[in-house]
Scaffold this motif. Sequence first.
Motif, PDB file in Angstrom:
ATOM      1  N   ARG A 178       0.815  -1.212   0.000  1.00 21.92           N
ATOM      2  CA  ARG A 178       0.000   0.000   0.000  1.00 21.92           C
ATOM      3  C   ARG A 178       0.851   1.266   0.000  1.00 21.92           C
ATOM      4  N   THR A 179       1.934   1.236   0.745  1.00 20.07           N
ATOM      5  CA  THR A 179       2.739   2.436   0.944  1.00 20.07           C
ATOM      6  C   THR A 179       3.602   2.783  -0.262  1.00 20.07           C
ATOM      7  N   LEU A 180       4.294   1.784  -0.834  1.00 19.64           N
ATOM      8  CA  LEU A 180       5.267   2.064  -1.887  1.00 19.64           C
ATOM      9  C   LEU A 180       4.666   2.706  -3.141  1.00 19.64           C
ATOM     10  N   PRO A 181       3.567   2.168  -3.709  1.00 24.04           N
ATOM     11  CA  PRO A 181       3.033   2.809  -4.914  1.00 24.04           C
ATOM     12  C   PRO A 181       2.672   4.275  -4.692  1.00 24.04           C
ATOM     13  N   ARG A 182       1.996   4.573  -3.589  1.00 27.52           N
ATOM     14  CA  ARG A 182       1.608   5.964  -3.325  1.00 27.52           C
ATOM     15  C   ARG A 182       2.838   6.841  -3.138  1.00 27.52           C
ATOM     16  N   ALA A 183       3.851   6.303  -2.465  1.00 26.59           N
ATOM     17  CA  ALA A 183       5.080   7.079  -2.233  1.00 26.59           C
ATOM     18  C   ALA A 183       5.820   7.359  -3.537  1.00 26.59           C
ATOM     19  N   PHE A 184       5.916   6.363  -4.413  1.00 27.26           N
ATOM     20  CA  PHE A 184       6.568   6.548  -5.714  1.00 27.26           C
ATOM     21  C   PHE A 184       5.910   7.683  -6.487  1.00 27.26           C
ATOM     22  N   TYR A 185       4.596   7.612  -6.651  1.00 24.05           N
ATOM     23  CA  TYR A 185       3.897   8.606  -7.459  1.00 24.05           C
ATOM     24  C   TYR A 185       3.954   9.992  -6.827  1.00 24.05           C
ATOM     25  N   ALA A 186       3.788  10.066  -5.501  1.00 29.33           N
ATOM     26  CA  ALA A 186       3.808  11.358  -4.813  1.00 29.33           C
ATOM     27  C   ALA A 186       5.165  12.039  -4.968  1.00 29.33           C
ATOM     28  N   ALA A 187       6.241  11.279  -4.787  1.00 31.05           N
ATOM     29  CA  ALA A 187       7.586  11.856  -4.855  1.00 31.05           C
ATOM     30  C   ALA A 187       7.902  12.362  -6.266  1.00 31.05           C
ATOM     31  N   VAL A 188       7.605  11.538  -7.285  1.00 32.16           N
ATOM     32  CA  VAL A 188       7.936  11.926  -8.656  1.00 32.16           C
ATOM     33  C   VAL A 188       7.080  13.111  -9.111  1.00 32.16           C
ATOM     34  N   LEU A 189       5.795  13.113  -8.772  1.00 31.54           N
ATOM     35  CA  LEU A 189       4.928  14.234  -9.154  1.00 31.54           C
ATOM     36  C   LEU A 189       5.382  15.534  -8.485  1.00 31.54           C
ATOM     37  N   PHE A 190       5.730  15.447  -7.210  1.00 29.17           N
ATOM     38  CA  PHE A 190       6.207  16.648  -6.496  1.00 29.17           C
ATOM     39  C   PHE A 190       7.446  17.217  -7.171  1.00 29.17           C
ATOM     40  N   VAL A 191       8.415  16.351  -7.470  1.00 30.74           N
ATOM     41  CA  VAL A 191       9.669  16.814  -8.059  1.00 30.74           C
ATOM     42  C   VAL A 191       9.445  17.317  -9.483  1.00 30.74           C
ATOM     43  N   LEU A 192       8.559  16.668 -10.232  1.00 34.11           N
ATOM     44  CA  LEU A 192       8.243  17.115 -11.592  1.00 34.11           C
ATOM     45  C   LEU A 192       7.736  18.556 -11.561  1.00 34.11           C
ATOM     46  N   VAL A 193       6.764  18.828 -10.694  1.00 34.85           N
ATOM     47  CA  VAL A 193       6.211  20.190 -10.585  1.00 34.85           C
ATOM     48  C   VAL A 193       7.293  21.170 -10.116  1.00 34.85           C
TER      49      VAL A 193
END
Length: 431
Positions: free
Chosen positions: A216-231
Amino acid sequence: MAQDKMGFWSVVAVGIGGMVGGGIFAVLGLSVQLAQGGAPVAFAIAGLIALITTYAYAQLSTTFVSRGGTVTFLNKAFGTGVFTGSLNLLLWLSYIVMLSLYASAFGSYGAVFFPESMQFWAKHLLISGAIVGITGLNLLSAEIIGRAESWIVAFKLLILGLFIALGIRGVDPAQLQPDTWASPLAMVSGGMIIFLAFEGFELMANTAEDVHQPDRTLPRAFYAAVLFVLVLYVLIAGTTVGTLTTDKIVEAKEYALAAAAEPFMGQLGFKLVAIAALLSTASALNATLYGTARLSFIIAQSGELPDVLEKKIWNKPIEGLLITSGLTLLVANLFNVSSISTMGSSGFLLIFAAVNYANFRLYRQTHSNRWISLLGTIACIAAVTVLLQQTARTQPQNLWVVVVMVGLAVAIEVGYRRLTKRHIHLRSPQD
């Protein structure tokens, strides 16, 4: 939740810390040189490819819970043949290139505090001093910088946030219009040569064994981190290009972010960004050197590097650390930022193409939509093709260093197998 397990925010912090390391400080000027006014779009293209690839990493990490990360995924999908061994060695070499980029950025930003006549020598002395010093810290106690890592991450995000908040008000929209952009090929190439500014999300895969409820934790963490850095990166690139002319950014290419802060933050802003860059690149150098030495240990355990790298002294892979540091010293001092970025981005794009394809092959085990990972495979291959084509046209000498790096990975793997006949085996998650 067990106290010794990482939660969502801890894993996100690992990803953000890995991505917002020295990359953005080192490659921003290079991106603007290639993409010109389209630098924000170039960063967005690189970020979208990273975002697609996070799907494969999220699925593989939750299926094969291991500290081996990428090495484990490639071994599971492709076995332990020459192809996989060469990719694992390419990953190691690509991390050495990343270390060189961090050291080069440290030297470039540190040199601005010296008189102009001394900056060339100061840069190389700082590069060498940073590598030797951080290696010494790792030999003694990597925790010295590790304890301060969360504060360093917070400080650099604060400075970058301040840079955006103050600078965005002075952005000239005319400097971001499509007529200021480079050609489409150069834009994509600009995005790909700075792709290594995103590669740090890969580090989250290595935390899988230490994460609470990884499925549960890893998928949400992956997407959150990459989206934050992209923006974050798009806003930084937009602010830079919108407030400073392309010529001035290119002139200050190796310390472009500090130069971009000066018009609206003054000399204090220049120094603050330079200090943030020094702290950021030093902490990134420390964390990446620590991880890369252990990566060589993991690859040696699987039989794809000499078993001397599998030995530990003081519970540390000393041989791997010293060899990694020695190679980093050579690359950082002998190659310029453009060569280093081309090598690093090409290496990671090839690795990520393989990881996407690994998830495509293992989709039944990972319960994945195989077409997303096929799209990721095609995107990574297309991206590295565009990068190499543009490099061949504009800086053919950089193309040869990429060919040598990839060829070296294959040659070492083939030669080592033939000479030693060493048994290659898959690592279990507990290894």
